[in-house]
Motif scaffolding. Structure first.
Motif, PDB file in Angstrom:
ATOM      1  N   LEU A 147      90.267   6.005  63.358  1.00  0.00           N
ATOM      2  CA  LEU A 147      90.435   5.621  64.750  1.00  0.00           C
ATOM      3  C   LEU A 147      90.119   6.773  65.695  1.00  0.00           C
ATOM      4  O   LEU A 147      89.407   6.587  66.684  1.00  0.00           O
ATOM      5  N   ILE A 148      90.606   7.963  65.404  1.00  0.00           N
ATOM      6  CA  ILE A 148      90.400   9.087  66.322  1.00  0.00           C
ATOM      7  C   ILE A 148      88.933   9.488  66.382  1.00  0.00           C
ATOM      8  O   ILE A 148      88.407   9.827  67.435  1.00  0.00           O
ATOM      9  N   VAL A 149      88.230   9.424  65.231  1.00  0.00           N
ATOM     10  CA  VAL A 149      86.787   9.732  65.220  1.00  0.00           C
ATOM     11  C   VAL A 149      86.023   8.663  65.987  1.00  0.00           C
ATOM     12  O   VAL A 149      85.091   8.963  66.743  1.00  0.00           O
ATOM     13  N   LEU A 150      86.419   7.414  65.813  1.00  0.00           N
ATOM     14  CA  LEU A 150      85.799   6.310  66.538  1.00  0.00           C
ATOM     15  C   LEU A 150      85.902   6.527  68.046  1.00  0.00           C
ATOM     16  O   LEU A 150      84.916   6.373  68.788  1.00  0.00           O
ATOM     17  N   LEU A 151      87.067   6.911  68.509  1.00  0.00           N
ATOM     18  CA  LEU A 151      87.283   7.104  69.947  1.00  0.00           C
ATOM     19  C   LEU A 151      86.497   8.308  70.466  1.00  0.00           C
ATOM     20  O   LEU A 151      85.922   8.263  71.565  1.00  0.00           O
ATOM     21  N   GLN A 152      86.456   9.382  69.696  1.00  0.00           N
ATOM     22  CA  GLN A 152      85.722  10.563  70.131  1.00  0.00           C
ATOM     23  C   GLN A 152      84.227  10.264  70.223  1.00  0.00           C
ATOM     24  O   GLN A 152      83.552  10.686  71.173  1.00  0.00           O
ATOM     25  N   LYS A 153      83.706   9.528  69.249  1.00  0.00           N
ATOM     26  CA  LYS A 153      82.285   9.149  69.290  1.00  0.00           C
ATOM     27  C   LYS A 153      82.007   8.247  70.482  1.00  0.00           C
ATOM     28  O   LYS A 153      80.950   8.346  71.132  1.00  0.00           O
ATOM     29  N   ALA A 154      82.947   7.348  70.789  1.00  0.00           N
ATOM     30  CA  ALA A 154      82.768   6.446  71.930  1.00  0.00           C
ATOM     31  C   ALA A 154      82.680   7.239  73.231  1.00  0.00           C
ATOM     32  O   ALA A 154      81.817   6.970  74.081  1.00  0.00           O
ATOM     33  N   ALA A 155      83.556   8.229  73.394  1.00  0.00           N
ATOM     34  CA  ALA A 155      83.520   9.056  74.602  1.00  0.00           C
ATOM     35  C   ALA A 155      82.184   9.788  74.705  1.00  0.00           C
ATOM     36  O   ALA A 155      81.577   9.866  75.796  1.00  0.00           O
ATOM     37  N   PHE A 156      81.705  10.298  73.587  1.00  0.00           N
ATOM     38  CA  PHE A 156      80.433  11.028  73.576  1.00  0.00           C
ATOM     39  C   PHE A 156      79.265  10.115  73.967  1.00  0.00           C
ATOM     40  O   PHE A 156      78.405  10.484  74.790  1.00  0.00           O
ATOM     41  N   GLU A 157      79.225   8.916  73.395  1.00  0.00           N
ATOM     42  CA  GLU A 157      78.107   8.011  73.653  1.00  0.00           C
ATOM     43  C   GLU A 157      78.129   7.483  75.085  1.00  0.00           C
ATOM     44  O   GLU A 157      77.084   7.340  75.714  1.00  0.00           O
ATOM     45  N   VAL A 158      79.320   7.186  75.616  1.00  0.00           N
ATOM     46  CA  VAL A 158      79.409   6.710  76.997  1.00  0.00           C
ATOM     47  C   VAL A 158      78.952   7.804  77.956  1.00  0.00           C
ATOM     48  O   VAL A 158      78.224   7.536  78.930  1.00  0.00           O
ATOM     49  N   LYS A 159      79.325   9.047  77.701  1.00  0.00           N
ATOM     50  CA  LYS A 159      78.874  10.145  78.577  1.00  0.00           C
ATOM     51  C   LYS A 159      77.356  10.295  78.514  1.00  0.00           C
ATOM     52  O   LYS A 159      76.683  10.534  79.529  1.00  0.00           O
ATOM     53  N   LYS A 160      76.816  10.103  77.314  1.00  0.00           N
ATOM     54  CA  LYS A 160      75.364  10.218  77.163  1.00  0.00           C
ATOM     55  C   LYS A 160      74.642   9.125  77.954  1.00  0.00           C
ATOM     56  O   LYS A 160      73.572   9.351  78.524  1.00  0.00           O
ATOM     57  N   ILE A 161      75.250   7.945  78.030  1.00  0.00           N
ATOM     58  CA  ILE A 161      74.612   6.821  78.715  1.00  0.00           C
ATOM     59  C   ILE A 161      74.731   6.946  80.229  1.00  0.00           C
ATOM     60  O   ILE A 161      73.736   6.838  80.954  1.00  0.00           O
ATOM     61  N   ILE A 162      75.947   7.187  80.757  1.00  0.00           N
ATOM     62  CA  ILE A 162      76.128   7.137  82.218  1.00  0.00           C
ATOM     63  C   ILE A 162      76.142   8.529  82.845  1.00  0.00           C
ATOM     64  O   ILE A 162      76.107   8.651  84.073  1.00  0.00           O
ATOM     65  N   GLY A 178     100.425   7.037  80.004  1.00  0.00           N
ATOM     66  CA  GLY A 178      99.144   7.156  79.305  1.00  0.00           C
ATOM     67  C   GLY A 178      98.914   8.541  78.743  1.00  0.00           C
ATOM     68  O   GLY A 178      99.520   9.527  79.172  1.00  0.00           O
ATOM     69  N   GLU A 179      98.007   8.596  77.766  1.00  0.00           N
ATOM     70  CA  GLU A 179      97.684   9.858  77.105  1.00  0.00           C
ATOM     71  C   GLU A 179      96.173   9.925  76.878  1.00  0.00           C
ATOM     72  O   GLU A 179      95.556   8.935  76.469  1.00  0.00           O
ATOM     73  N   VAL A 180      95.585  11.082  77.150  1.00  0.00           N
ATOM     74  CA  VAL A 180      94.168  11.287  76.879  1.00  0.00           C
ATOM     75  C   VAL A 180      94.017  11.607  75.390  1.00  0.00           C
ATOM     76  O   VAL A 180      94.444  12.668  74.926  1.00  0.00           O
ATOM     77  N   VAL A 181      93.403  10.676  74.636  1.00  0.00           N
ATOM     78  CA  VAL A 181      93.323  10.839  73.180  1.00  0.00           C
ATOM     79  C   VAL A 181      91.925  11.263  72.713  1.00  0.00           C
ATOM     80  O   VAL A 181      91.737  11.616  71.551  1.00  0.00           O
ATOM     81  N   ALA A 182      90.945  11.199  73.603  1.00  0.00           N
ATOM     82  CA  ALA A 182      89.594  11.681  73.272  1.00  0.00           C
ATOM     83  C   ALA A 182      88.928  12.090  74.580  1.00  0.00           C
ATOM     84  O   ALA A 182      89.215  11.529  75.641  1.00  0.00           O
ATOM     85  N   GLU A 183      88.029  13.066  74.504  1.00  0.00           N
ATOM     86  CA  GLU A 183      87.420  13.570  75.738  1.00  0.00           C
ATOM     87  C   GLU A 183      86.095  14.253  75.438  1.00  0.00           C
ATOM     88  O   GLU A 183      85.961  14.957  74.435  1.00  0.00           O
TER      89      GLU A 183
END
Length: 739
Positions: A147-162, A178-183
């Motif tokens: 789960l944590i790797v999934l979220l970190q990859k998601a943050a990376f890909e969204v930043k790459k797109i927008i 709330g808590e920041v779990v990936a960045e």
């Protein structure tokens, strides 16, 4: 409209009807039946040469000339007709038009009796085709195995797109904070990873809107919002729940300004129908991305939502499978092992493994067995006492135990959370699992208590925090919460244990019944043997005595033979008597009463001295504190010990026997000492065995049964017996009775 926000109604701020829109687009709302313009944003005059107030009450066709739509575009009436006949606005959104040669996305929405048209420019500063890159990005995101790797990859890909300056995955906890779990961020920015934000930062009604609108853009926090006007006689605010241009709460705008953020964009993450979190994107200068780019980002959010739901369930299922497997293993152990404590605590899998607890205590059969991190035994007894009084059901759990039971604050580090199940309330037998205090510091992004500022009219108004320095809050007296799966597993284990206890109790009952039959048969056998042996022994003794007394012709050898026969029969009589007595000790009920030991010991002294002629004996009697016990059996114990002391010291010059009692904190201990022949160290482990006599004691009369009887009586009293001895120096026997 002017809505005053204070500490009591922050969660009720009507953010769905702000009466304004963001200024990077304009809005027109018409009656869904007549297409008459009922609401319009005042900033339309920046996009068309029209006075907004003049358009209210006019048919939508009267607005079209001012927009100077291109000839190849659909007219606004056609767009509205298409929207009315569509089952879903998502199917048609966005529709692209050109006004004055500039492209606009028209996004259709609904509000009670109105159809809402929002116009946004098609311009965007993204220099790539977002929709083409999504496939690759989604594949990369889904490659995360945890789960944590999934979220970190998601943050990376969204930043790459927008290409926002900072992209965070923000997870909501149970209490709403709330808590920041990936960045992923630009290198020059300070990290927010691991920071916690109070629930009031995104209040309840805002979280509800995030469930309805899966993306939300704030293009420029410094831009003035544009008011929406309507008929004076119908001054009802327009519901902008589904609007893409909806203005932002002034509190949230100031909040972003305090952080130095120029623009923000969020993508909702939904799991099991609830708002799990957000992909929160911050830019430190104004930023606009068009509807199609936002819609593509929404698709990433939806795919990520499904993936994280699956990954979270997968990880949860692994935990559940582990504790269920432990419960099944425990069930097998208690079926095979007659020792419940051993089955639950001494194997590779233990009762600790049936929850995610850090420690467990088993209170059973008068003892406490602990595993892992737990309070000490006295504290566990304290908890068990509280539970016995306060437990209503067979199971009790809390993650804030020290707040309920104040005494537990002394050991909150190991027992802030407890989960208990009762095995026997009458016997206070139970299992208690412990979770430690979450002294894990929560790093708040600023003080979670929002400051209150006073307005000019004297009202207390909620204002955003102005400091984002880390504020450290220690979560005291609180553990991680107990999960439903842990409770279910504990209930199952409890049922298995109680079933095993009852089964073993039935087995013991059957054994006791068989044992009682065996005892009865043994009694019959003992009396029969006793009678059958005593009769011929008596005959042998009587005939021997008769021969010895009447036959004058016997020589000395024959007389000695007859005397030995008489002595042997006496010894056999004594042995039979003691064996019968030994067999009955274990089955005789105790009558426990206070015993005057001074009276008892002096009586035994007189009996022993009269039976054993020992003229050189020095008999010392020390303190004789009272004890509790069965007076008949205790008399047998001390008669045996004192007789042995007198007998085995009889050859010493002088013979010294001493008896004294000492009162301790928990026990009364008596000692019976002599200066006799002593016991060889090689025989220490055989002293209390039946028929065992030492080599150096063969010259003294005895059967080898007396000390075995003493040991059985002492054990029946739950007392202790031991000795110290040295050859040719003497022996001391100790007997300790609980107070």
């Amino acid at each position: 409209m002017n809505f005053q926000v204070d500490l009591t109604n922050c969660d009720r701020e009507p953010i769905h009807i702000p009466g304004k829109i963001q200024s990077h687009g304009f809005l027109v709302a018409v009656n869904a039946s007549t297409y008459v313009i009922s609401y319009i944003s005042t900033n339309i005059e920046q996009y068309a040469d029209v006075v907004p107030q003049h358009m209210l009450g006019k048919h939508i066709t009267e607005l079209e000339p001012y927009l100077e739509l291109s000839a190849d575009n659909a007219q606004l009436t056609q767009i509205l007709n298409l929207a009315k006949n569509s089952k879903s606005d998502e199917i048609i959104n966005p529709l692209t038009i050109h006004t004055k040669g500039k492209g606009y996305n028209v996004i259709i929405g609904r509000s009670k009796t109105e159809l809402i048209m929002e116009f946004e420019t098609t311009d965007s500063d993204l220099d790539l085709d977002v929709q083409k890159t999504i496939g690759r990005s989604v594949a990369e995101i889904l490659s995360g195995k945890t789960l944590i790797v999934l979220l970190q990859k998601a943050a990376f890909e969204v930043k790459k797109i927008i290409n926002y300056d900072r992209v965070m995955i923000y997870k909501f906890n149970d209490d709403g904070h709330g808590e920041v779990v990936a960045e992923v961020k630009n290198d020059d920015l300070e990290p927010f990873l691991g920071l916690h934000y109070p629930a009031s930062d995104i209040p309840k009604q805002a979280r509800e809107l995030y469930k309805l609108n899966l993306t939300r853009i704030i293009a420029d926090v410094n831009a003035e919002s544009s008011p929406i006007i309507t008929y004076q006689e119908a001054d009802v605010p327009l519901d902008l729940t589904h609007s893409v241009l909806r203005a932002v709460s002034p509190i949230h705008i100031q909040y972003l300004k305090n952080m130095g953020v120029g623009s923000s964009f969020s993508i909702s993450l939904i799991a099991h129908g609830e708002l799990w979190g957000l992909i929160a994107c911050h830019n430190y200068s104004p930023r606009f991305i068009d509807y199609k780019a936002r819609d593509a980002s929404k698709l990433i959010g939806q795919i990520l939502s499904s993936a994280l739901e699956y990954r979270q369930d997968e990880e949860n299922n692994e935990q559940v499978a582990a504790i269920n497997e432990a419960a099944s293993t425990i069930a097998d152990y208690i079926k095979k092992d007659i020792d419940i404590v051993f089955a639950l605590t001494k194997n590779k899998t233990t009762i600790r493994d049936v929850t995610m607890a850090a420690g467990v205590a088993l209170i059973f059969d008068g003892g406490i067995t602990t595993l892992g991190n737990t309070p000490d035994d006295d504290q566990i007894k304290e908890i068990a006492g509280w539970l016995k009084v306060n437990m209503v059901d067979n199971i009790y759990y809390t993650h804030r135990f020290p707040e309920i039971f104040a005494a537990a604050k002394k050991y909150s580090n190991v027992a802030s959370g407890i989960l208990a199940c009762v095995l026997s309330k009458e016997l206070a037998e139970m299992i208690i699992w412990f979770k430690p205090e979450q002294i894990t510091s929560i790093n708040w992004a600023g003080n979670p208590e929002k400051p209150v500022e006073q307005t000019e009219d004297g009202l207390l108004q909620l204002s955003p925090r102005k400091s984002f320095e880390i504020w450290n809050q220690i979560v005291q007296n609180t553990s991680a919460k107990w999960k439903n799966d842990e409770l279910a597993t504990v209930l199952k284990v409890r049922e298995d244990i109680i079933y095993a206890i009852n089964r073993k109790a039935n087995e013991i009952r059957l054994l006791n019944e068989k044992l009682q039959v065996a005892y009865d048969e043994l009694d019959t056998f003992s009396y029969t043997i006793s009678h059958d042996l005593r009769t011929p022994l008596s005959s042998i003794k009587n005939y021997s005595e008769l021969l010895l007394a009447t036959n004058k012709s016997l020589d000395e050898s024959a007389k000695k033979m007859l005397e030995r026969i008489i002595k042997g029969t006496d010894k056999m009589h004594m042995l039979i008597k003691e064996i019968l007595h030994y067999s009955r000790v274990g089955r005789t009920d105790l009558e426990i009463n206070p015993i005057d030991m001074s009276l008892l010991l002096n009586e035994i002294k007189r009996e022993v001295l009269s039976a054993i002629n020992s003229p050189n004996l020095e008999f010392i009697m020390g303190d004789t504190p009272p004890i509790n016990g069965d007076v008949v059996m205790i008399s047998q114990v001390f008669t045996n010990l004192i007789s042995n002391a007198v007998k085995y010291s009889s050859k010493s010059q002088p013979a010294i026997v001493k008896i004294e009692g000492k009162v301790g904190s928990n026990e009364v201990t008596y000692s019976v000492s002599d200066n006799g022949v002593g016991i060889d160290v090689n025989y220490y482990n055989r002293v209390f065995e039946l028929f065992k006599r030492m080599d150096n004691a063969l010259d003294f009369e005895g059967t080898g049964v007396g000390l075995a009887i003493v040991k059985r009586i002492i054990e029946k009293h739950h007392a202790r017996i031991w000795f110290e001895s040295k050859l040719e120096v003497g022996t001391i026997f100790y007997v300790s009775f609980k107070n």
